[in-house]
Write an enzyme that holds these catalytic residues in place. Structure first.
Site, short mmCIF file in Angstrom:
data_model
loop_
_atom_site.label_atom_id
_atom_site.label_comp_id
_atom_site.label_asym_id
_atom_site.label_seq_id
_atom_site.Cartn_x
_atom_site.Cartn_y
_atom_site.Cartn_z
N ILE A 244 49.62 69.97 89.06
CA ILE A 244 48.51 69.37 89.81
C ILE A 244 49.00 69.30 91.24
O ILE A 244 49.83 68.46 91.58
CB ILE A 244 48.14 67.97 89.27
N PRO A 245 48.56 70.21 92.10
CA PRO A 245 49.27 70.50 93.35
C PRO A 245 49.01 69.52 94.48
O PRO A 245 48.39 69.86 95.51
CB PRO A 245 48.78 71.90 93.70
N CYS A 246 49.53 68.30 94.33
CA CYS A 246 49.38 67.32 95.41
C CYS A 246 50.14 67.75 96.66
O CYS A 246 49.85 67.27 97.76
CB CYS A 246 49.83 65.95 94.95
N HIS A 247 51.08 68.68 96.51
CA HIS A 247 51.81 69.16 97.69
C HIS A 247 50.91 69.96 98.63
O HIS A 247 51.26 70.20 99.78
CB HIS A 247 53.01 70.03 97.25
N ARG A 248 49.71 70.37 98.16
CA ARG A 248 48.79 71.14 99.01
C ARG A 248 47.88 70.23 99.85
O ARG A 248 47.05 70.73 100.60
CB ARG A 248 47.93 72.07 98.15
#
Length: 281
Positions: A244-248
């Site tokens: 779940i790409p919270c880094h984006r």
């Protein structure tokens, strides 16, 4: 040793290389110097690195400059549409990895994990050691331990579902973790959170790899355009990092913002995805 069948070795080399490049703070490192620090010949190191990242070590260094986040905001900003990002479709694609998820019901979340058995284990990854957690429905947690240490990371994650039974059983999770970091096959996720949190996490799943968005865009996508602060909190509480790409999620200014498991990890993830996107273009 066949590196392609030895993910522990493969990931350890990549982690050390990324840490070394990141620590240089934008200063150029020669292929010979990097290879020597990895105890490899230049040709072997370049081949292994390029196989994993998709570009050469020299090219990859350009993605870890201090201005990379701002460049992403200029060139790869994604406007999320609510219908697409929060459609409860139950599937998404991350490179060659098929991600299928199931969300916990509000009633189940209110029970704080009661009745759930959650397995956990520690695994090597390209971004440092990972703590993986999962139920019989799929991964429910993915954290990184280099900044916090194992005990703190495990305490952080288990506190999110305090009534669950937590057991160490890495063998149950190994196939899902291997798929997640090898970027092939299928990864099943079990989203354990409140209704608003799950909407935010689903919106994150709608951000394509190699692109970025902002907290305000996510707020609009989930139908609460003024709830930027609440969105930021939900992003920070994302339990399944990387997949779940919270880094984006970045600030409007192009600043990286925070990252629960350390900004070096966030920089490495963004650089890896941008390099792969360019290599595929």
């Amino acid at each position: 040793m066949n590196e392609m069948t030895e993910p522990g070795y493969h990931y350890a080399v990549m982690r050390r290389a990324i840490e070394r490049i990141d620590a240089a703070g934008g200063a150029a490192l020669s292929l010979d110097d990097l290879a020597a620090e990895m105890n490899m010949s230049p040709a072997h190191f370049q081949r292994l690195f390029s196989r994993w990242v998709g570009v050469s070590p020299k090219r990859y260094q350009q993605y870890l400059t201090l201005g990379h986040a701002r460049a992403l905001m200029r060139e790869r900003f994604t406007t999320l549409e609510a219908a697409d990002a929060v459609g409860l479709s139950g599937s998404g694609r991350l490179h060659d990895l098929f991600v299928r998820w199931e969300a916990m019901s509000p009633g189940e979340f209110a029970r704080r994990g009661a009745g759930l058995t959650i397995a956990y284990g520690f695994f090597p990854s390209p971004f440092g050691e990972a703590l993986a957690m999962g139920t019989d429905k799929g991964l429910c947690g993915l954290a990184f331990t280099d900044e916090t240490g194992r005990e703190a990371a495990l305490a952080d994650m288990t506190a999110r579902w305090p009534e669950a039974r937590v057991v160490e059983a890495p063998e149950r999770l190994a196939p899902l973790v291997e798929a997640a970091f090898a970027q092939k096959g299928e990864a099943r996720l079990h989203l354990i959170g409140g209704p608003f949190q799950i909407k935010v996490w689903e919106a994150l799943l709608g951000v394509p790899s190699g692109q970025v968005t902002t907290y305000s865009e996510i707020a609009r996508a989930v139908g609460h355009p003024t709830a930027v602060r609440a969105v930021g909190t939900a992003v920070g509480r994302n339990p399944i990092s990387w997949l779940i790409p919270c880094h984006r999620a970045l600030r409007k200014s192009g600043g990286l913002g925070g990252y629960h498991w350390g900004l070096p990890v966030k920089r490495a993830m963004l650089a890896w995805e941008a390099a792969r996107a360019d290599a595929r273009a």
